[in-house]
Design an enzyme around this catalytic site. Structure first.
Site, short mmCIF file in Angstrom:
data_model
loop_
_atom_site.label_atom_id
_atom_site.label_comp_id
_atom_site.label_asym_id
_atom_site.label_seq_id
_atom_site.Cartn_x
_atom_site.Cartn_y
_atom_site.Cartn_z
N LYS A 79 0.98 -1.37 -0.29
CA LYS A 79 0.00 -0.21 -0.12
C LYS A 79 0.60 1.73 -0.30
CE LYS A 79 -3.89 1.90 2.43
NZ LYS A 79 -5.34 1.78 3.75
N SER A 154 -10.02 2.06 2.31
CA SER A 154 -9.26 2.46 2.30
C SER A 154 -7.57 1.95 0.62
CB SER A 154 -8.14 3.30 2.89
OG SER A 154 -7.25 3.31 3.34
N SER A 178 -10.19 -0.48 6.90
CA SER A 178 -9.54 -0.33 5.17
C SER A 178 -8.96 -1.55 4.71
CB SER A 178 -8.89 0.89 5.49
OG SER A 178 -9.24 1.66 5.84
#
Lengths: 493, 96
Positions: A79, A154, A178
């Site tokens: 990420k 997210s 997330s």
């Protein structure tokens, strides 16, 4: 036979050990899948193919020398808020455009020690704020099961990459859901470890009392393998827990006899999609067939969790994001004096959702409002924590839906922030209480969208939620079904 | 909790050191008031005598030996500076 990019970490490890393929072969297959599909999916912000291939070749040389490491030669995607030395780390924000990380995050360093190949930067909601990955300053990510829908967020890039077989496994971060919610929307396994289980050194902070890093994978066993690799006390993160790190994968197996699984009545409520509820209840029944005792429990303060979260998380974010001021790194917009420079830099660098949360967080901490909002929020947080402590007197783990609905359409919720926030209603309490939790695929809606089973465990009992998830996975085949995008690729290659 | 006051968005943005365009203020105003209105429900609860939770899993007395250890070298720490000279960050003049 499936292509190498479609392998699980466990399968790839076996193939590598038997010399049936090389790490370079696997990395090339993953790069080809990205090349082929990522124009549509948009999971990756950047991919440094040269660096990934160099690491893969090193892993192959190490293997030829006789080295064995748990993840030797396995590519893992990151990420875009995890620092990887020499790679960009933008947090999907314009304010960090061009930033190059000067050091490795602890999770990255640990993965390197375990032999993994660090591959690519995965899209996300800007600074991890959002539940759809539409808040990325660079691009939306599409759900591989239906390209007109969001992948969740997210960590939407991390989940979509796994679902589209553009990665074997990825890391994400989870502040209010997330990792778990995008894993649910994309039909993969996503684990949020106990607060403190994994070091956050090198994770760009959003809300420091809630953030945790965790793996997104194709199976529960893969999740266990990655968790063992990244967990442990770290001198660079004083909140990391000094607790032994078990070999989680080795502990998997067996049925669920003797385990009590709790069903909180507050999680099966109005607003929960009927199809989602039906799939989750079917999964609960399956766990009962596997020998678990199902018990009704209550988490009475659940309905206050979203309100508490949007006070505490935004307050902490307003402080954490003060560092983005154009002085030491990132975007700078010149001003007449330093204050003017900060104001202009932050105005130009942050997107709407980040601005909204910084202002909300500043407001709840401001003079005259601190006690009414922030302090009260922290006290209600105590009540939510106690709910879980009381519930875990009666059960070993808790089963809930991961989200009130399956993946929604792009653009559907972006203009209604409160509605978007309420989508995290089942995942947020876990972060507030510091527990661990995992999403495991538990079926599909009629529109062939994945549905997720959320398994919550007490602090440091990742072994329990992994055991439940693994046992369930062994008697179902949801996790083996392939997303539309990945299917197209396997048909061609 | 009583009903929320009207939020002075421009003032709060100043506290956050973030300029906002007029259009942004107009868009944020109702959204923030909606969210602050939503969190008013916490006022229903009696929290008298409840300790606040700052960290869910408290860890106390995290000390290490006070020894010199290697850290990021100066050039690496400066590599992302928007403007630097002689190993220092350049900012606008503060004092005449």
């Amino acid at each position: 036979m499936s292509s190498l990019n479609q392998l699980t970490v466990t399968e790839a490890t076996e193939k590598l050990a038997k010399r049936e393929c090389s790490s370079e072969d696997i990395v090339r297959a993953v790069l080809a899948a990205i090349e082929k599909n990522d124009k549509q999916v948009g999971a990756y912000l950047t991919v440094d193919a040269e660096s990934a291939l160099a690491q893969a070749k090193e892993a192959d040389v190490a293997r030829a020398r006789g080295e064995t490491k748990p993840l030797l030669g396995i590519p893992v995607g990151m990420k875009d808020l995890l620092n990887v030395k020499g790679q960009p780390c933008t947090c999907a924000s314009k304010i960090l455009k061009g930033y190059v990380a000067p050091y490795d995050a602890t999770v990255v360093a640990k993965l390197r020690v375990a032999g993994a190949v660090i591959l690519g930067r995965l899209n996300m909601d800007e600074f991890a704020m959002g539940g759809s990955t539409e808040n990325s300053a660079y691009q939306p990510t599409k759900n591989p099961w239906d390209l007109s829908r969001v992948p969740g967020g997210s960590s939407g890039g991390s989940a979509a990459a796994v679902a589209a077989d553009e990665a074997l496994a990825t890391l994400g971060s989870d502040t209010g859901g997330s990792i778990r919610q995008p894993a649910g929307f994309c039909g993969c396994v996503g684990l949020k470890p106990t607060y403190g289980r994994v070091s956050r050194y090198g994770l760009t902070a959003f809300a420091s009392s809630l953030d945790q890093i965790g793996p997104l994978t194709k199976t529960v066993k893969d999740s266990a393998l990655l968790l063992s690799a990244i967990s442990g006390r770290d001198a660079m993160d004083s909140t990391s827990l000094d607790a032994p790190v078990p070999d989680y994968a080795a502990q998997l197996g067996g049925d669920l006899k003797g385990l009590r699984l709790g069903l909180p009545k507050e999680y099966f409520i109005e607003g929960l999609d009927a199809e989602v509820e039906q799939k989750v209840r079917a999964a609960v029944a399956k766990c009962r067939e596997l020998g678990a005792e199902i018990v009704d429990i209550s988490l009475p303060h659940s309905k206050f969790a979203v309100a508490v979260y949007y006070i505490i998380a935004t307050a902490e974010a307003s402080a954490n994001l003060a560092r983005f001021d154009g002085v030491r790194y990132g975007l700078r917009v010149d001003g007449e004096d330093p204050i003017d420079q900060y104001g202009k830099t932050r105005a130009a660098g942050f997107g709407q959702e980040v601005k909204r949360r910084i202002i909300l967080g500043t407001y709840v901490l401001s003079s005259g409002y601190h006690d009414a909002y922030y302090l009260r929020g922290q006290k209600v947080r105590t009540l939510i924590r106690r709910d879980f402590e009381a519930a875990f007197q009666h059960c070993d783990a808790i089963l809930t839906p991961v989200a009130p609905s399956a993946a929604y359409k792009l653009g559907e919720q972006i203009n209604d922030p409160l509605k978007m926030y309420l989508g995290d209603i089942f995942t947020i309490p876990v972060n507030l209480a510091g527990n661990c939790a995992i999403n495991v695929p538990c079926g599909f809606t009629q529109e062939k969208l994945p549905v997720g089973l959320h398994i919550i465990g007490p602090a440091l009992r990742e072994d329990v939620i992994l055991k439940v998830g693994h046992a369930y996975e062994q008697v179902t085949d949801w996790h083996k079904q392939k997303a539309a995008v990945s299917g197209q690729l396997s048909a061609i290659s | 909790m009583s009903s929320p006051d009207k939020i002075d968005v421009r003032y709060v943005a100043h506290l956050a050191r973030m300029h906002l365009a007029d259009g942004e203020v107009a868009r944020l105003q109702p959204q923030l008031e909606q969210i602050v209105g939503y969190v008013q429900q916490l006022g229903e609860l009696n929290v008298e005598g409840i300790e606040p939770t700052a960290h869910a899993i408290p860890v106390q007395n995290v000390f290490r030996a006070d020894e010199v250890r290697p850290c990021l070298d100066h050039d690496a720490a400066m590599q992302n500076a928007p403007l630097a000279r002689e190993g220092q960050f350049i900012v606008p003049k503060i004092i005449e």
